[in-house]
Design a protein around this motif. Structure first.
Motif, PDB file in Angstrom:
ATOM      1  N   TRP A  45       0.839  -1.203   0.000  1.00 31.22           N
ATOM      2  CA  TRP A  45       0.000   0.000   0.000  1.00 31.22           C
ATOM      3  C   TRP A  45       0.871   1.249   0.000  1.00 31.22           C
ATOM      4  O   TRP A  45       1.776   1.372   0.827  1.00 31.22           O
ATOM      5  N   GLY A  46       0.617   2.158  -0.943  1.00 34.17           N
ATOM      6  CA  GLY A  46       1.344   3.418  -1.023  1.00 34.17           C
ATOM      7  C   GLY A  46       2.715   3.327  -1.678  1.00 34.17           C
ATOM      8  O   GLY A  46       3.419   4.319  -1.772  1.00 34.17           O
ATOM      9  N   GLU A  47       3.101   2.157  -2.133  1.00 31.30           N
ATOM     10  CA  GLU A  47       4.426   1.948  -2.726  1.00 31.30           C
ATOM     11  C   GLU A  47       4.327   2.066  -4.252  1.00 31.30           C
ATOM     12  O   GLU A  47       3.396   1.530  -4.868  1.00 31.30           O
ATOM     13  N   SER A  48       5.290   2.739  -4.863  1.00 26.27           N
ATOM     14  CA  SER A  48       5.308   2.803  -6.327  1.00 26.27           C
ATOM     15  C   SER A  48       5.757   1.461  -6.895  1.00 26.27           C
ATOM     16  O   SER A  48       6.412   0.659  -6.209  1.00 26.27           O
ATOM     17  N   LEU A  49       5.406   1.194  -8.128  1.00 26.30           N
ATOM     18  CA  LEU A  49       5.765  -0.070  -8.763  1.00 26.30           C
ATOM     19  C   LEU A  49       7.272  -0.268  -8.838  1.00 26.30           C
ATOM     20  O   LEU A  49       7.781  -1.339  -8.512  1.00 26.30           O
ATOM     21  N   ASP A  50       8.015   0.772  -9.249  1.00 27.05           N
ATOM     22  CA  ASP A  50       9.468   0.598  -9.362  1.00 27.05           C
ATOM     23  C   ASP A  50      10.126   0.456  -7.989  1.00 27.05           C
ATOM     24  O   ASP A  50      11.095  -0.295  -7.830  1.00 27.05           O
ATOM     25  N   ALA A  51       9.581   1.110  -6.973  1.00 28.31           N
ATOM     26  CA  ALA A  51      10.112   0.924  -5.617  1.00 28.31           C
ATOM     27  C   ALA A  51       9.853  -0.508  -5.141  1.00 28.31           C
ATOM     28  O   ALA A  51      10.712  -1.122  -4.502  1.00 28.31           O
ATOM     29  N   ALA A  52       8.682  -1.060  -5.469  1.00 30.70           N
ATOM     30  CA  ALA A  52       8.371  -2.442  -5.110  1.00 30.70           C
ATOM     31  C   ALA A  52       9.329  -3.406  -5.806  1.00 30.70           C
ATOM     32  O   ALA A  52       9.805  -4.373  -5.198  1.00 30.70           O
ATOM     33  N   ALA A  53       9.644  -3.142  -7.064  1.00 30.57           N
ATOM     34  CA  ALA A  53      10.570  -4.000  -7.808  1.00 30.57           C
ATOM     35  C   ALA A  53      11.949  -3.994  -7.150  1.00 30.57           C
ATOM     36  O   ALA A  53      12.545  -5.053  -6.912  1.00 30.57           O
ATOM     37  N   ARG A  54      12.443  -2.820  -6.808  1.00 29.11           N
ATOM     38  CA  ARG A  54      13.752  -2.718  -6.151  1.00 29.11           C
ATOM     39  C   ARG A  54      13.742  -3.414  -4.779  1.00 29.11           C
ATOM     40  O   ARG A  54      14.668  -4.130  -4.421  1.00 29.11           O
ATOM     41  N   ARG A  55      12.673  -3.202  -4.021  1.00 33.04           N
ATOM     42  CA  ARG A  55      12.560  -3.802  -2.687  1.00 33.04           C
ATOM     43  C   ARG A  55      12.530  -5.323  -2.766  1.00 33.04           C
ATOM     44  O   ARG A  55      13.238  -6.016  -2.023  1.00 33.04           O
ATOM     45  N   GLU A  56      11.725  -5.867  -3.661  1.00 33.96           N
ATOM     46  CA  GLU A  56      11.603  -7.320  -3.762  1.00 33.96           C
ATOM     47  C   GLU A  56      12.928  -7.973  -4.156  1.00 33.96           C
ATOM     48  O   GLU A  56      13.306  -8.997  -3.600  1.00 33.96           O
ATOM     49  N   VAL A  57      13.647  -7.371  -5.100  1.00 32.47           N
ATOM     50  CA  VAL A  57      14.948  -7.929  -5.486  1.00 32.47           C
ATOM     51  C   VAL A  57      15.910  -7.860  -4.302  1.00 32.47           C
ATOM     52  O   VAL A  57      16.622  -8.821  -4.008  1.00 32.47           O
ATOM     53  N   MET A  58      15.925  -6.758  -3.605  1.00 25.74           N
ATOM     54  CA  MET A  58      16.806  -6.605  -2.436  1.00 25.74           C
ATOM     55  C   MET A  58      16.438  -7.627  -1.354  1.00 25.74           C
ATOM     56  O   MET A  58      17.305  -8.296  -0.799  1.00 25.74           O
ATOM     57  N   GLU A  59      15.147  -7.769  -1.052  1.00 27.05           N
ATOM     58  CA  GLU A  59      14.716  -8.703  -0.009  1.00 27.05           C
ATOM     59  C   GLU A  59      15.056 -10.151  -0.358  1.00 27.05           C
ATOM     60  O   GLU A  59      15.440 -10.921   0.511  1.00 27.05           O
ATOM     61  N   GLU A  60      14.897 -10.531  -1.617  1.00 30.74           N
ATOM     62  CA  GLU A  60      15.081 -11.928  -2.004  1.00 30.74           C
ATOM     63  C   GLU A  60      16.519 -12.287  -2.332  1.00 30.74           C
ATOM     64  O   GLU A  60      16.894 -13.454  -2.236  1.00 30.74           O
ATOM     65  N   THR A  61      17.340 -11.286  -2.740  1.00 29.11           N
ATOM     66  CA  THR A  61      18.689 -11.617  -3.220  1.00 29.11           C
ATOM     67  C   THR A  61      19.792 -10.714  -2.685  1.00 29.11           C
ATOM     68  O   THR A  61      20.968 -11.003  -2.913  1.00 29.11           O
ATOM     69  N   GLY A  62      19.436  -9.603  -2.036  1.00 28.72           N
ATOM     70  CA  GLY A  62      20.444  -8.671  -1.542  1.00 28.72           C
ATOM     71  C   GLY A  62      21.063  -7.792  -2.609  1.00 28.72           C
ATOM     72  O   GLY A  62      22.010  -7.060  -2.332  1.00 28.72           O
ATOM     73  N   LEU A  63      20.529  -7.822  -3.822  1.00 24.98           N
ATOM     74  CA  LEU A  63      21.113  -7.048  -4.924  1.00 24.98           C
ATOM     75  C   LEU A  63      20.424  -5.710  -5.120  1.00 24.98           C
ATOM     76  O   LEU A  63      19.198  -5.610  -5.045  1.00 24.98           O
ATOM     77  N   GLU A  64      21.233  -4.701  -5.416  1.00 23.36           N
ATOM     78  CA  GLU A  64      20.704  -3.417  -5.864  1.00 23.36           C
ATOM     79  C   GLU A  64      20.633  -3.464  -7.376  1.00 23.36           C
ATOM     80  O   GLU A  64      21.518  -4.027  -8.030  1.00 23.36           O
ATOM     81  N   ILE A  65      19.588  -2.866  -7.934  1.00 27.23           N
ATOM     82  CA  ILE A  65      19.379  -2.928  -9.380  1.00 27.23           C
ATOM     83  C   ILE A  65      19.134  -1.547  -9.963  1.00 27.23           C
ATOM     84  O   ILE A  65      18.772  -0.613  -9.245  1.00 27.23           O
ATOM     85  N   ALA A  66      19.324  -1.459 -11.274  1.00 25.61           N
ATOM     86  CA  ALA A  66      18.956  -0.269 -12.040  1.00 25.61           C
ATOM     87  C   ALA A  66      17.879  -0.705 -13.030  1.00 25.61           C
ATOM     88  O   ALA A  66      18.117  -1.590 -13.867  1.00 25.61           O
TER      89      ALA A  66
END
Length: 142
Positions: A45-66
């Motif tokens: 709730w209240g999260e942008s789509l691209d922020a959700a994409a970055r968060r999910e990758v970080m949570e599942e793999t520890g990687l920062e992405i562009a």
């Protein structure tokens, strides 16, 4: 058994590229537990789509992405044995890149995480449509 809240859920999924390799994770939970896919999950709730994409990758793999390019849309409707809809997801699929030396570490709801060459996908049980999204995200990142 139908979901207690019979409305579609919005989620994100991310095709993360490191050179010629793409990141896949082995899912631990329902649906598709013990099956490989892109990292991803539900939009909060209240999260942008691209922020959700970055968060999910970080949570599942520890990687920062562009993130690269515009996202794709994928709809998943799962039916029970009686044919009734039990789950309905609308997934926003992003293409992204990781740093050249980036190594994933499985966390959150990922049992395992690794970069593979696209032609290796046949060696893994994968979520429906993953091969197509590997090709489509590769085209986006170049």
């Amino acid at each position: 058994m139908p979901s207690p809240d019979p409305r579609p859920r919005i989620g994100v999924s991310v095709g993360v590229w490191r050179g010629d390799e793409v990141l896949i994770v082995e899912r631990s939970g329902d649906p598709f537990g013990r099956v490989w896919s892109f990292p991803g999950g539900h939009l909060e709730w209240g999260e942008s789509l691209d922020a959700a994409a970055r968060r999910e990758v970080m949570e599942e793999t520890g990687l920062e992405i562009a993130i690269a390019g515009a996202p794709l849309v994928h709809e998943v409707i799962l039916a029970g044995d009686d044919g009734a809809t039990v789950r309905h997801y609308v997934l926003i699929v992003f293409a992204a890149t990781a740093a050249a030396g980036a190594e994933p570490v499985a966390a959150s709801d990922a049992v395992s995480a690794r970069f593979i060459r696209p032609e290796q996908i046949a060696d893994f049980p994968v979520t429906p449509g993953l091969a197509d999204f590997i090709a489509r995200t590769r085209a986006t990142v170049g």
